[in-house]
Scaffold this motif. Structure first.
Motif, short mmCIF file in Angstrom:
data_model
loop_
_atom_site.label_atom_id
_atom_site.label_comp_id
_atom_site.label_asym_id
_atom_site.label_seq_id
_atom_site.Cartn_x
_atom_site.Cartn_y
_atom_site.Cartn_z
N ALA A 86 0.83 -1.22 0.00
CA ALA A 86 0.00 0.00 0.00
C ALA A 86 0.85 1.26 0.00
N SER A 87 2.02 1.21 0.63
CA SER A 87 2.86 2.40 0.73
C SER A 87 3.33 2.88 -0.63
N ARG A 88 3.34 2.00 -1.64
CA ARG A 88 3.83 2.40 -2.96
C ARG A 88 2.81 3.22 -3.74
N VAL A 129 -3.63 1.89 5.19
CA VAL A 129 -3.89 3.00 4.27
C VAL A 129 -4.31 4.25 5.04
N ALA A 130 -5.10 4.08 6.08
CA ALA A 130 -5.51 5.23 6.90
C ALA A 130 -4.29 5.92 7.51
N GLN A 131 -3.32 5.12 7.96
CA GLN A 131 -2.10 5.67 8.54
C GLN A 131 -1.29 6.42 7.48
N LEU A 132 -1.20 5.84 6.28
CA LEU A 132 -0.45 6.48 5.20
C LEU A 132 -1.07 7.82 4.82
N LEU A 133 -2.41 7.85 4.72
CA LEU A 133 -3.10 9.08 4.37
C LEU A 133 -2.93 10.14 5.46
N ALA A 134 -2.95 9.71 6.70
CA ALA A 134 -2.76 10.64 7.82
C ALA A 134 -1.36 11.23 7.80
N GLU A 135 -0.37 10.39 7.52
CA GLU A 135 1.01 10.87 7.46
C GLU A 135 1.19 11.87 6.32
N GLN A 143 7.82 11.15 2.40
CA GLN A 143 7.24 10.91 1.08
C GLN A 143 8.33 10.60 0.07
N ALA A 144 8.14 9.50 -0.66
CA ALA A 144 9.10 9.11 -1.70
C ALA A 144 8.97 10.08 -2.88
N PRO A 145 10.07 10.31 -3.63
CA PRO A 145 10.03 11.27 -4.75
C PRO A 145 8.92 10.98 -5.75
N HIS A 146 8.67 9.68 -6.06
CA HIS A 146 7.66 9.38 -7.09
C HIS A 146 6.24 9.73 -6.64
N GLU A 147 6.03 9.88 -5.34
CA GLU A 147 4.69 10.23 -4.85
C GLU A 147 4.34 11.68 -5.16
N ALA A 148 5.33 12.47 -5.57
CA ALA A 148 5.08 13.87 -5.92
C ALA A 148 4.74 14.02 -7.40
#
Length: 210
Positions: A86-88, A129-135, A143-148
Motif C-alpha cells: 500500500a505504501s507504494r 492505508v488510513a495511517q499512510l493518508l494521515a502521514e 514521502q518518496a520522490p515518485h509520490e510527488a
C-alpha cells in the motif's frame, strides 16, 4: 445484489475471486476483464456496482485505467486489489479517485467487507492505508520522490520504466511525442535521475514493477 466486475490479467486470480465472491449471498460477479481497456468496454455494456481491479496489467494498466474509468464514470467505486504494498501506490490512487486499496495478501473476508463498504458510496480504509493518508496530510512519513508526480507523469514514468519508447507511449496515451518528452524531462528532474535505465532501476528498487 451487488454487481462486481473483476479486472486482473491472471485468469487463475479471476477464477478464484469469482468462486469466492459467488459464495456471498449479496454479491454477484457480473463480468471479468484482463486489462483497463477491456474493463472500460465491460462497464459500458454491463451494469456494475463495484470494479475490483489489479494495478499491474499489460497494455492499459490499473493506474491509467483508474483515470479513464473515473473520467467516464465518476460515481463508479473502484476498489484496487494489488500485489504492491500500500505504501507504494495507495495514497496517490486514493487521491485520484480509488474507493479503496487492498493488498492481495489480505484476508479474503476483508475483500468482501471492502466491496460492501464502497458499494454504499463510502471509501474503505484499511488501518495501513488510513495511517499512510494521515502521514501525508500531516506532512510526515518521508514521502518518496515518485509520490510527488502528477497522474500523467506517473503514467509516463511507469511506461518508460518498462522500456516503452516515447513514440509508442505517445500513441498509447493519445499525446504528441513532444508532450511525452516534456513529461519524461519532468519525471527525470523530480526523481533526480538522468536516463531511462535509471528510471527502470528506481522503479524496481521501489517496488513499482513486478
Amino acid at each position: 445484489m451487488i454487481q462486481i466486475a473483476i479486472v486482473d490479467d491472471h485468469a487463475i486470480v479471476r477464477t478464484g475471486l469469482r468462486q469466492f465472491l459467488g459464495e456471498q449471498v449479496d454479491l454477484r460477479v457480473a463480468g471479468e476483464a484482463a486489462n483497463g481497456r477491456e474493463a472500460l468496454e465491460l462497464v459500458r455494456q454491463t451494469p456494475v456496482d463495484v470494479l475490483l481491479m489489479d494495478l499491474s496489467m499489460p497494455g492499459q494498466g490499473g493506474v491509467e485505467a483508474l483515470q479513464a474509468i473515473k473520467a467516464r464514470y465518476p460515481e463508479l467505486p473502484v476498489l484496487i486489489l494489488s500485489g504492491f504494498p500500500a505504501s507504494r501506490y495507495a495514497p496517490t490512487l486514493m487521491s485520484q479517485g480509488a474507493s479503496g486499496y487492498l493488498n492481495k495478501e489480505c484476508d479474503p473476508q476483508e475483500i468482501v467487507e471492502a466491496i460492501r463498504v464502497v458499494a454504499r458510496g463510502r471509501r474503505y480504509l484499511s488501518a495501513e492505508v488510513a495511517q499512510l493518508l494521515a502521514e501525508r496530510a500531516l506532512g510526515d512519513g518521508g514521502q518518496a520522490p515518485h509520490e510527488a508526480l502528477s497522474e500523467r507523469e506517473l503514467q509516463v514514468f511507469l511506461r518508460l520504466a518498462r522500456g516503452e519508447a516515447v513514440g509508442g507511449i505517445a500513441e498509447a496515451m493519445h499525446l504528441s511525442v513532444k508532450t511525452v518528452s516534456t513529461y519524461r524531462t519532468r519525471v527525470l528532474t523530480k526523481l533526480g535521475l538522468a536516463s531511462n535505465s535509471e528510471l527502470t532501476h528506481y522503479a524496481i528498487t521501489n517496488g513499482l514493477m513486478d
